[in-house]
Design a protein around this motif. Sequence first.
Motif, PDB file in Angstrom:
ATOM      1  N   TYR A 220       0.835  -1.195   0.000  1.00 19.80           N
ATOM      2  CA  TYR A 220       0.000   0.000   0.000  1.00 19.80           C
ATOM      3  C   TYR A 220       0.875   1.252   0.000  1.00 19.80           C
ATOM      4  N   VAL A 221       0.402   2.267  -0.697  1.00 18.07           N
ATOM      5  CA  VAL A 221       1.113   3.543  -0.777  1.00 18.07           C
ATOM      6  C   VAL A 221       0.156   4.636  -0.322  1.00 18.07           C
ATOM      7  N   VAL A 222       0.612   5.457   0.616  1.00 22.46           N
ATOM      8  CA  VAL A 222      -0.224   6.496   1.214  1.00 22.46           C
ATOM      9  C   VAL A 222       0.231   7.872   0.746  1.00 22.46           C
ATOM     10  N   SER A 223      -0.701   8.641   0.196  1.00 18.98           N
ATOM     11  CA  SER A 223      -0.424  10.040  -0.121  1.00 18.98           C
ATOM     12  C   SER A 223      -0.608  10.843   1.162  1.00 18.98           C
ATOM     13  N   TRP A 224       0.505  11.288   1.739  1.00 22.22           N
ATOM     14  CA  TRP A 224       0.538  12.020   3.017  1.00 22.22           C
ATOM     15  C   TRP A 224       0.910  13.466   2.669  1.00 22.22           C
ATOM     16  N   GLN A 225       0.017  14.128   1.901  1.00 21.59           N
ATOM     17  CA  GLN A 225       0.371  15.396   1.265  1.00 21.59           C
ATOM     18  C   GLN A 225      -0.769  16.396   1.288  1.00 21.59           C
ATOM     19  N   ASN A 226      -0.434  17.627   0.974  1.00 23.24           N
ATOM     20  CA  ASN A 226      -1.439  18.668   0.816  1.00 23.24           C
ATOM     21  C   ASN A 226      -2.038  18.616  -0.580  1.00 23.24           C
ATOM     22  N   GLY A 227      -3.242  19.173  -0.705  1.00 27.08           N
ATOM     23  CA  GLY A 227      -3.830  19.339  -2.018  1.00 27.08           C
ATOM     24  C   GLY A 227      -4.975  18.389  -2.310  1.00 27.08           C
ATOM     25  N   ILE A 228      -5.626  18.640  -3.422  1.00 30.59           N
ATOM     26  CA  ILE A 228      -6.788  17.865  -3.859  1.00 30.59           C
ATOM     27  C   ILE A 228      -6.378  16.910  -4.974  1.00 30.59           C
ATOM     28  N   ASP A 229      -6.810  15.655  -4.857  1.00 30.50           N
ATOM     29  CA  ASP A 229      -6.620  14.610  -5.879  1.00 30.50           C
ATOM     30  C   ASP A 229      -5.182  14.109  -6.004  1.00 30.50           C
ATOM     31  N   THR A 230      -4.358  14.308  -4.990  1.00 33.15           N
ATOM     32  CA  THR A 230      -2.999  13.758  -5.050  1.00 33.15           C
ATOM     33  C   THR A 230      -3.036  12.232  -5.128  1.00 33.15           C
ATOM     34  N   GLU A 231      -3.990  11.630  -4.435  1.00 38.64           N
ATOM     35  CA  GLU A 231      -4.094  10.162  -4.431  1.00 38.64           C
ATOM     36  C   GLU A 231      -4.442   9.613  -5.810  1.00 38.64           C
ATOM     37  N   ARG A 232      -5.103  10.403  -6.617  1.00 38.73           N
ATOM     38  CA  ARG A 232      -5.485   9.947  -7.959  1.00 38.73           C
ATOM     39  C   ARG A 232      -4.258   9.773  -8.858  1.00 38.73           C
ATOM     40  N   VAL A 233      -3.250  10.591  -8.633  1.00 43.80           N
ATOM     41  CA  VAL A 233      -2.011  10.445  -9.414  1.00 43.80           C
ATOM     42  C   VAL A 233      -1.379   9.096  -9.106  1.00 43.80           C
ATOM     43  N   LEU A 234      -1.303   8.743  -7.825  1.00 43.39           N
ATOM     44  CA  LEU A 234      -0.750   7.441  -7.441  1.00 43.39           C
ATOM     45  C   LEU A 234      -1.588   6.307  -8.013  1.00 43.39           C
ATOM     46  N   ALA A 235      -2.908   6.461  -7.949  1.00 40.30           N
ATOM     47  CA  ALA A 235      -3.803   5.401  -8.421  1.00 40.30           C
ATOM     48  C   ALA A 235      -3.675   5.165  -9.922  1.00 40.30           C
ATOM     49  N   GLU A 236      -3.352   6.199 -10.674  1.00 36.75           N
ATOM     50  CA  GLU A 236      -3.182   6.042 -12.124  1.00 36.75           C
ATOM     51  C   GLU A 236      -2.064   5.054 -12.440  1.00 36.75           C
ATOM     52  N   TYR A 237      -1.040   5.027 -11.597  1.00 44.37           N
ATOM     53  CA  TYR A 237       0.125   4.166 -11.832  1.00 44.37           C
ATOM     54  C   TYR A 237       0.027   2.824 -11.102  1.00 44.37           C
ATOM     55  N   LEU A 238      -0.570   2.819  -9.907  1.00 39.05           N
ATOM     56  CA  LEU A 238      -0.510   1.645  -9.041  1.00 39.05           C
ATOM     57  C   LEU A 238      -1.831   0.896  -8.924  1.00 39.05           C
ATOM     58  N   GLY A 239      -2.915   1.545  -9.336  1.00 44.66           N
ATOM     59  CA  GLY A 239      -4.237   0.961  -9.157  1.00 44.66           C
ATOM     60  C   GLY A 239      -4.848   1.457  -7.858  1.00 44.66           C
ATOM     61  N   SER A 240      -6.111   1.811  -7.872  1.00 41.49           N
ATOM     62  CA  SER A 240      -6.751   2.405  -6.698  1.00 41.49           C
ATOM     63  C   SER A 240      -6.781   1.468  -5.504  1.00 41.49           C
ATOM     64  N   GLU A 241      -6.743   0.145  -5.751  1.00 41.95           N
ATOM     65  CA  GLU A 241      -6.838  -0.810  -4.639  1.00 41.95           C
ATOM     66  C   GLU A 241      -5.619  -0.794  -3.727  1.00 41.95           C
ATOM     67  N   TRP A 242      -4.515  -0.157  -4.160  1.00 46.39           N
ATOM     68  CA  TRP A 242      -3.293  -0.139  -3.355  1.00 46.39           C
ATOM     69  C   TRP A 242      -2.931   1.260  -2.864  1.00 46.39           C
ATOM     70  N   VAL A 243      -3.885   2.172  -2.921  1.00 44.10           N
ATOM     71  CA  VAL A 243      -3.599   3.563  -2.567  1.00 44.10           C
ATOM     72  C   VAL A 243      -4.500   4.023  -1.422  1.00 44.10           C
ATOM     73  N   MET A 244      -3.921   4.763  -0.498  1.00 44.11           N
ATOM     74  CA  MET A 244      -4.655   5.421   0.579  1.00 44.11           C
ATOM     75  C   MET A 244      -4.336   6.907   0.556  1.00 44.11           C
ATOM     76  N   ARG A 245      -5.200   7.689   1.171  1.00 39.62           N
ATOM     77  CA  ARG A 245      -4.975   9.136   1.263  1.00 39.62           C
ATOM     78  C   ARG A 245      -5.114   9.557   2.716  1.00 39.62           C
ATOM     79  N   ALA A 246      -4.232  10.441   3.149  1.00 39.05           N
ATOM     80  CA  ALA A 246      -4.268  10.960   4.519  1.00 39.05           C
ATOM     81  C   ALA A 246      -4.448  12.472   4.511  1.00 39.05           C
ATOM     82  N   VAL A 247      -5.027  12.972   5.588  1.00 41.90           N
ATOM     83  CA  VAL A 247      -5.089  14.406   5.855  1.00 41.90           C
ATOM     84  C   VAL A 247      -4.394  14.636   7.186  1.00 41.90           C
ATOM     85  N   VAL A 248      -3.377  15.476   7.162  1.00 42.93           N
ATOM     86  CA  VAL A 248      -2.490  15.670   8.314  1.00 42.93           C
ATOM     87  C   VAL A 248      -2.772  17.028   8.947  1.00 42.93           C
ATOM     88  N   ASN A 249      -2.840  17.044  10.272  1.00 48.54           N
ATOM     89  CA  ASN A 249      -3.174  18.278  10.979  1.00 48.54           C
ATOM     90  C   ASN A 249      -2.048  18.756  11.887  1.00 48.54           C
TER      91      ASN A 249
END
Length: 311
Positions: free
Chosen positions: A106-135
């Motif tokens: 699994y690969v986690v987008s631990w970043q700012n912004g909108i749709d960053t996880e979609r970039v990862l999913a384009e290459y790796l497949g959505s089933e292996w991607v997570m998205r985080a919101v950090v405070n």
Amino acid sequence: MSNSYELKRIGVIGAGPVGCVLAAHLSNGGYEVVLCDIVEALLAPARDPGIKVTGAAELTAKVAETITSVDDFAANVPDLIFVTSKATALPLIASAIQNFHKPGLYVVSWQNGIDTERVLAEYLGSEWVMRAVVNFGVGLPEPGHVHMGFHHPPHWIQELDEAGYDATDKVCEVLTSSGLETRHADRLIDKVWQKTILNGALSSVCAVTGKTMSGALEDPFLYEQIENLVKEGIAIARANEITLGWDYFRWAMNYLKSAGDHKPSMLVDIENKRMTEIEYINGQVVLYAEMAGVPSPYNSMIRAMVKALEP
């Protein structure tokens, strides 16, 4: 994914302040952390004497290993990878991970912004991607030393595909046990927008004016523009059926006032003549405004001004 999902070796891509905070907490939590960055000067202190976190959190921890290329993960593939680098590097990072990616990683987008996880999913497949919101808000006074200006847990994470639900629970456990309280979200997109509106209103204004966060908020003229950016972001979010909460505007302005007298990363990027994340923040807000057929004059203007300052 069953509850037997084990996490021992964890990769963190990006040795900036966000990546260092994450790497330090995970190392302190007993995990084998591999920290990756193309800048060796950022990596050396992480090995010895260790990453030092001060401010809202206080700890020092050494990482198990450092590498200067994402390709180097292939020699000993981690159980999980967090991407904490600037969103502008996502296509290159995702394509490099694709070369050694395997089912179960699994690969986690631990970043700012909108749709960053979609970039990862384009290459790796959505089933292996997570998205985080950090405070939390952090700065890097020097390599390996992170100052945490504020920390407002919990942090949030969600899988892109429901097949990763149990794995997300496990990642939440790992982060929470390491000192970064993290919860499993069921509609992370709302929290992504909540944070992006905050960043788009204040970070971009700081980038253009050269002021710290508190400095921008203390200026009555800039404060009015920050308010306008927040209000416009709310209107665009609602036009796209994003749920922010009935009292979001007042909450947002109070949250911003606690930001502190430090420079946001977007201003630091401008000062160091680097590309910023403006396209993933205000740029995405403008894009969603266009899709919903609503105006975005404030976000369009601040985006253009930041772009004009980029190299």
